[in-house]
Design an enzyme around this catalytic site. Structure first.
Site, PDB file in Angstrom:
ATOM      1  N   CYS A   1     -88.346 -71.262 -32.474  1.00 13.20           N
ATOM      2  CA  CYS A   1     -88.044 -72.577 -33.056  1.00 13.20           C
ATOM      3  C   CYS A   1     -88.654 -73.717 -32.260  1.00 13.20           C
ATOM      4  O   CYS A   1     -88.691 -74.857 -32.729  1.00 13.20           O
ATOM      5  CB  CYS A   1     -86.539 -72.772 -33.167  1.00 13.20           C
ATOM      6  SG  CYS A   1     -85.764 -71.498 -34.171  1.00 13.20           S
TER       7      CYS A   1
ATOM      8  N   HIS B   1     -84.345 -80.110 -32.955  1.00 15.00           N
ATOM      9  CA  HIS B   1     -84.425 -78.945 -33.831  1.00 15.00           C
ATOM     10  C   HIS B   1     -83.133 -78.841 -34.637  1.00 15.00           C
ATOM     11  O   HIS B   1     -82.035 -78.898 -34.083  1.00 15.00           O
ATOM     12  CB  HIS B   1     -84.653 -77.683 -32.982  1.00 15.00           C
ATOM     13  CG  HIS B   1     -84.476 -76.422 -33.751  1.00 15.00           C
ATOM     14  ND1 HIS B   1     -85.002 -76.249 -35.019  1.00 15.00           N
ATOM     15  CD2 HIS B   1     -83.830 -75.267 -33.459  1.00 15.00           C
ATOM     16  CE1 HIS B   1     -84.682 -75.046 -35.459  1.00 15.00           C
ATOM     17  NE2 HIS B   1     -83.972 -74.433 -34.537  1.00 15.00           N
TER      18      HIS B   1
ATOM     19  N   ASN C   1     -81.422 -74.183 -41.179  1.00 18.76           N
ATOM     20  CA  ASN C   1     -82.309 -74.066 -40.011  1.00 18.76           C
ATOM     21  C   ASN C   1     -83.639 -73.471 -40.476  1.00 18.76           C
ATOM     22  O   ASN C   1     -83.705 -72.305 -40.834  1.00 18.76           O
ATOM     23  CB  ASN C   1     -81.611 -73.169 -38.979  1.00 18.76           C
ATOM     24  CG  ASN C   1     -82.446 -72.923 -37.743  1.00 18.76           C
ATOM     25  OD1 ASN C   1     -83.648 -73.208 -37.716  1.00 18.76           O
ATOM     26  ND2 ASN C   1     -81.820 -72.387 -36.714  1.00 18.76           N
TER      27      ASN C   1
END
Ligand code: ACO
Length: 317
Positions: free
Chosen positions: A108, A242, A272
């Site tokens: 990520c 994030h 996500n």
């Protein structure tokens, strides 16, 4: 280096928490309070390559460039159905690019790592216009019979075009080797000599551990960046983090400081989306005219590894 164009693409299908509760032992209230996610977009009729191409073309167009003016393509992707060739090769021609490119997998944290590479390439005089593309389909690593990971993710792509400028001020990368906290193992072919054949398994996550590490490492990266620039949280217009989980973002905010408005989110709508989450958020904020020249922006991303990365911008158009 500065960003002169952004683009994003989400799958057409929206899946709500109630949709998930139709086949998993979960509910809207649990997902919303534990993660902030209300819905996400999932690949169904299109594939990841379509999203990657769409986001890239939009970013190049927004930059006012032609595809043949892009000098390098940097792609962040954790996994897609092709182990080889890389995603950059797969989409290069469809975007209309003639330049070379490469793929990185820093989970990520891929977007901020790609920015670091782009900055280095530009400073070395190897490229003037660089396309950074983050395209992710994390829903394809989850076991959809289980509720622990599948409720968290969404698919999507975000892209930015970078060129020479003075907006990118600093970057901080962190790696702590700890595979067990979050991993996805793909099966490989076996050989007659293989002693440790592993069939592969869907995403395994130690949620609580990951939560704590994400909060502490992201906060540390941000504080390091702020200290090096002699800034405090009050100087920063936005902390673009994030989009893993709203509670993680809140945990980081409590350590770093500043009001909620400085920590924008899109996780409610998209879940996500791994390394694509920050470029998607950025694209929406620019489209909504929320960013102006001179704004100081911190980006911070974290994920499987454990890896984390933060960077500082002073925005230029
Ligand atoms: N729906 C309903 N109930 C659930 C679900 C679900 N999807 N998942 C777990 N539960 C239940 C558990 O069984 C447990 O029940 P019990 O109390 O009867 O035993 C209860 O909810 C609490 O479970 P916990 O695992 O303790 O829940 P927690 O508060 O830790 O939240 C979560 C879980 C959301 C995964 C949290 O640990 C977290 O956010 N971790 C970080 C995960 C993350 O962000 N991952 C993203 C990928 S990595 C990245 O992008 C950085």
């Amino acid at each position: 280096m500065k960003i002169i164009g952004t683009g994003s693409a989400l799958p057409a299908l929206t899946v709500t928490n109630d949709d998930l509760a139709g086949f998993l032992d979960t509910n809207d209230q649990w997902i919303t309070t534990r993660t902030g996610i209300q819905e996400r977009h999932l690949l169904s009729t299109e594939d990841l390559y379509d999203l990657a191409v769409d986001a890239s073309i939009k970013a190049i167009k927004a930059a006012g460039l032609r595809p043949d003016q892009i000098d390098f393509l940097l792609v962040s992707n954790v996994a897609n159905r092709h182990v080889t060739p890389g995603l950059s090769c797969i989409v290069q021609k469809r975007i209309g690019l003639t330049c070379a490119g490469l793929d990185i997998n820093v989970a990520c944290a891929g977007f901020v790592n790609a920015l670091m590479l782009a900055d280095g390439m530009m400073k070395a005089g190897r490229a003037k216009n660089i396309l950074v593309l983050c395209a992710e389909e994390p829903t394809k690593y989850c076991d959809w019979h289980e509720r622990d990971c599948s409720v968290l993710f969404g698919d999507g792509a975000g892209a930015v075009v970078l060129t020479e400028g003075n907006a990118f001020k600093d970057v901080q990368l962190t790696m702590i080797s700890d595979r067990d906290v979050l991993y996805y193992e793909r099966g490989m072919e076996t050989t007659p000599f293989e002693q440790h054949y592993i069939k592969g398994q869907p995403l395994v996550m130690k949620g609580k551990e990951l939560f704590k590490t994400a909060v502490s490492e992201s906060a540390k990266d941000i504080q390091t960046i702020l200290k090096r620039a002699n800034l405090t949280h009050e100087d920063i217009t936005y902390f673009m983090l994030h989009q893993a989980n709203k509670r993680i973002i809140e945990g980081i905010r409590k350590i770093v400081g500043g009001p909620e408005e400085k920590y924008p989110t899109v996780i409610e709508k998209y879940g996500n989306t791994s390394s694509a989450s920050i470029p998607i958020l950025l694209d929406e904020m620019l489209a909504d005219n929320k960013i102006k020249a001179g704004d100081k922006i911190v980006m911070s991303a974290f994920g499987a590894g454990f890896v984390s990365a933060a960077c500082l911008w002073e925005w230029e158009f």
